[in-house]
Design a protein around this motif. Structure first.
Motif, PDB file in Angstrom:
ATOM      1  N   LEU A  25       0.855  -1.186   0.000  1.00 36.33           N
ATOM      2  CA  LEU A  25       0.000   0.000   0.000  1.00 36.33           C
ATOM      3  C   LEU A  25       0.892   1.236   0.000  1.00 36.33           C
ATOM      4  O   LEU A  25       1.952   1.246   0.627  1.00 36.33           O
ATOM      5  CB  LEU A  25      -0.896   0.012   1.235  1.00 36.33           C
ATOM      6  N   TYR A  27       1.379   5.330   0.820  1.00 31.74           N
ATOM      7  CA  TYR A  27       0.881   6.418   1.663  1.00 31.74           C
ATOM      8  C   TYR A  27       0.713   7.670   0.824  1.00 31.74           C
ATOM      9  O   TYR A  27       1.630   8.100   0.118  1.00 31.74           O
ATOM     10  CB  TYR A  27       1.869   6.683   2.802  1.00 31.74           C
ATOM     11  N   ASN A  28      -0.466   8.276   0.869  1.00 35.14           N
ATOM     12  CA  ASN A  28      -0.755   9.495   0.124  1.00 35.14           C
ATOM     13  C   ASN A  28      -0.611  10.679   1.071  1.00 35.14           C
ATOM     14  O   ASN A  28      -1.502  10.956   1.877  1.00 35.14           O
ATOM     15  CB  ASN A  28      -2.170   9.425  -0.462  1.00 35.14           C
ATOM     16  N   LEU A  31      -3.140  14.095   1.427  1.00 33.62           N
ATOM     17  CA  LEU A  31      -4.394  14.169   2.168  1.00 33.62           C
ATOM     18  C   LEU A  31      -4.255  14.903   3.500  1.00 33.62           C
ATOM     19  O   LEU A  31      -5.239  15.108   4.186  1.00 33.62           O
ATOM     20  CB  LEU A  31      -4.962  12.766   2.402  1.00 33.62           C
ATOM     21  N   LYS A  39     -11.701   9.066   5.075  1.00 35.67           N
ATOM     22  CA  LYS A  39     -10.910   8.826   3.882  1.00 35.67           C
ATOM     23  C   LYS A  39      -9.546   8.284   4.285  1.00 35.67           C
ATOM     24  O   LYS A  39      -8.832   8.879   5.074  1.00 35.67           O
ATOM     25  CB  LYS A  39     -10.749  10.113   3.093  1.00 35.67           C
ATOM     26  N   SER A  40      -9.190   7.140   3.760  1.00 35.64           N
ATOM     27  CA  SER A  40      -7.921   6.511   4.099  1.00 35.64           C
ATOM     28  C   SER A  40      -6.778   7.188   3.351  1.00 35.64           C
ATOM     29  O   SER A  40      -6.934   7.600   2.201  1.00 35.64           O
ATOM     30  CB  SER A  40      -7.954   5.028   3.729  1.00 35.64           C
ATOM     31  N   ARG A  41      -5.635   7.276   3.981  1.00 37.92           N
ATOM     32  CA  ARG A  41      -4.458   7.861   3.343  1.00 37.92           C
ATOM     33  C   ARG A  41      -3.645   6.809   2.608  1.00 37.92           C
ATOM     34  O   ARG A  41      -2.652   7.122   1.986  1.00 37.92           O
ATOM     35  CB  ARG A  41      -3.594   8.550   4.387  1.00 37.92           C
ATOM     36  N   TRP A  42      -4.030   5.558   2.694  1.00 34.72           N
ATOM     37  CA  TRP A  42      -3.308   4.475   2.036  1.00 34.72           C
ATOM     38  C   TRP A  42      -4.059   4.083   0.765  1.00 34.72           C
ATOM     39  O   TRP A  42      -5.254   3.840   0.786  1.00 34.72           O
ATOM     40  CB  TRP A  42      -3.182   3.273   2.961  1.00 34.72           C
ATOM     41  N   THR A  43      -3.349   4.035  -0.367  1.00 38.05           N
ATOM     42  CA  THR A  43      -3.945   3.650  -1.639  1.00 38.05           C
ATOM     43  C   THR A  43      -3.293   2.376  -2.138  1.00 38.05           C
ATOM     44  O   THR A  43      -2.158   2.074  -1.797  1.00 38.05           O
ATOM     45  CB  THR A  43      -3.781   4.759  -2.692  1.00 38.05           C
ATOM     46  N   GLY A  44      -4.010   1.666  -2.958  1.00 32.54           N
ATOM     47  CA  GLY A  44      -3.416   0.454  -3.518  1.00 32.54           C
ATOM     48  C   GLY A  44      -4.410  -0.670  -3.547  1.00 32.54           C
ATOM     49  O   GLY A  44      -5.613  -0.445  -3.438  1.00 32.54           O
ATOM     50  N   ASP A  61       0.908  -0.414 -10.874  1.00 32.58           N
ATOM     51  CA  ASP A  61      -0.500  -0.600 -10.566  1.00 32.58           C
ATOM     52  C   ASP A  61      -1.051  -1.664 -11.508  1.00 32.58           C
ATOM     53  O   ASP A  61      -1.049  -1.465 -12.724  1.00 32.58           O
ATOM     54  CB  ASP A  61      -1.241   0.725 -10.762  1.00 32.58           C
TER      55      ASP A  61
END
Length: 97
Positions: A25, A27-28, A31, A39-44, A61
């Protein structure tokens, strides 16, 4: 004195190691500017393509095929949930002696 403080703080640092084809994952950090509660700060998840010796990691991705390099400190392992099998367990009456 500073050496003792450094040793104290360094023992709490968790080292991360990633291998090829591992899901991670990202980290964004953007944000932080507009925080929202849910809203989660982790994307993936993203997939690790290459691990460089200086700490950079190349990820891609799998949804759209974009590849890019990121700092290894901005990643964490993605833990996939294992689907539970539908098994039935019979309940028996207890036998007392």
């Amino acid at each position: 004195m500073k050496d003792r403080v450094k040793v104290f703080h360094d023992k709490f640092i968790m080292r991360k190691s990633f291998i090829q084809a591992q899901k991670v994952l990202l980290y964004n950090s953007r944000l932080h500017l507009f925080p929202r509660k849910l809203k989660s700060r982790w994307t993936g998840p993203f997939v690790v393509k290459t691990v460089f010796p200086h700490g950079a990691i190349e990820i891609y991705d799998p949804k759209n095929g974009n590849e890019f390099k990121v700092n290894g400190q901005c990643l964490k392992s993605f833990l996939e949930s294992v689907p539970k099998a539908d098994t039935a367990m019979g309940l028996f009456d207890p036998m007392y002696r």
